[in-house]
Scaffold this active site. Structure first.
Site: not given
Ligand code: DX5
Ligand code: ZN
Length: 244
Positions: A64, A33, A66, A6, A31, A174, A141, A135, A35
């Protein structure tokens, strides 16, 4: 097992350089993320950053989303060079329509489930999926603790997909993935593992990748399931959609 590091745990002051280093180390997927500060409390980055990173590498971009109402942004991320778009069943009003729209854009369509969402939510979406994301934490986070019930949920997801005739759909996990739980997750049915904080803690990416591969290798009989074979064949294909 396919590792998808990620980017959230990378150094944001030099993302291009970091992505090139990941590819050089033999990492297969990246990956990303996204958000929005609405579906999840945190805000990260959007399609322009994905687009800026696209010419830096040929990594398979696992995006991903979110994002509340993620279906409004599918074309933007396709144009930015995403290869797989993962939407949350909790964040789109008409998940089947959104999954079909992703496939219409000639991308792989993934569906993510929050920790509290049961596998049964996938039942009537199963024909429209290319990947199922379970998840291991509540999204928002990196660096959160793995919820231990996730392993049983991964097993249930694999069994359900098989029962619904989707042996070819990879299961991704994840959140909270570490060297300590990689073996049990792969044995339970995980094909793709996302890792943020655990992977980036090791500055040598090739060593980090090898450590995850070794941790996954505890159950060789599960290594070649049809879903893993399917996911291993996925590649980044540049197209006119990217506008490059
Ligand atoms: C969380 C994200 C993850 C996150 C994973 O909401 O979707 O992809 O970056 O980080 P770790 O591996 O540190 O949990
Ligand atoms: Zn993610």
């Amino acid at each position: 097992m396919i590792l998808s590091p990620s980017l959230l745990s990378a150094d944001f002051s030099r993302l291009g350089e970091q992505v090139r280093a990941l590819e050089a180390a033999g990492v297969p997927w990246l990956h990303l993320d996204i958000m929005d500060g609405a579906f999840v409390p945190n805000i990260t980055f959007g399609a322009p950053v994905v687009k800026a990173l696209r010419p830096c590498c040929d990594l398979f971009f696992d995006v991903h989303l979110m994002v509340e109402g993620a279906d409004r942004y599918l074309e933007d991320f396709a144009a930015a060079g995403a290869d797989l778009l993962v939407i949350h069943v909790e964040a789109v009003r008409h998940a089947q329509r959104a999954l079909a729209a992703i496939r219409d854009l000639e991308l792989k369509a993934g569906l993510a489930l929050d920790p509290g969402t049961d596998i049964s939510a996938v039942r009537w979406l199963a024909p429209d999926l290319d990947l199922l994301l379970i998840m291991g934490v509540n999204p928002g986070f990196s660096g959160q603790s793995f919820l231990p019930q996730t392993t049983a949920k991964v097993r249930a997801a694999r069994e359900a997909l098989d029962a619904w005739g989707r042996e070819d759909v990879p299961v991704q996990v994840d959140g909270g993935v570490s060297l300590g739980n990689t073996g049990e997750l792969v044995a339970a049915g995980a094909d793709v593992l996302v890792s943020g904080s655990a992977f980036f803690r090791e500055p040598d990416h090739a060593a980090g990748l090898a450590a995850f591969a070794a941790a996954a290798d505890t159950t060789p009989e599960t290594q070649r399931r049809p879903s893993l074979v399917a996911a291993e064949a996925w590649r980044h294909h540049a197209s006119e959609k990217e506008g490059i």
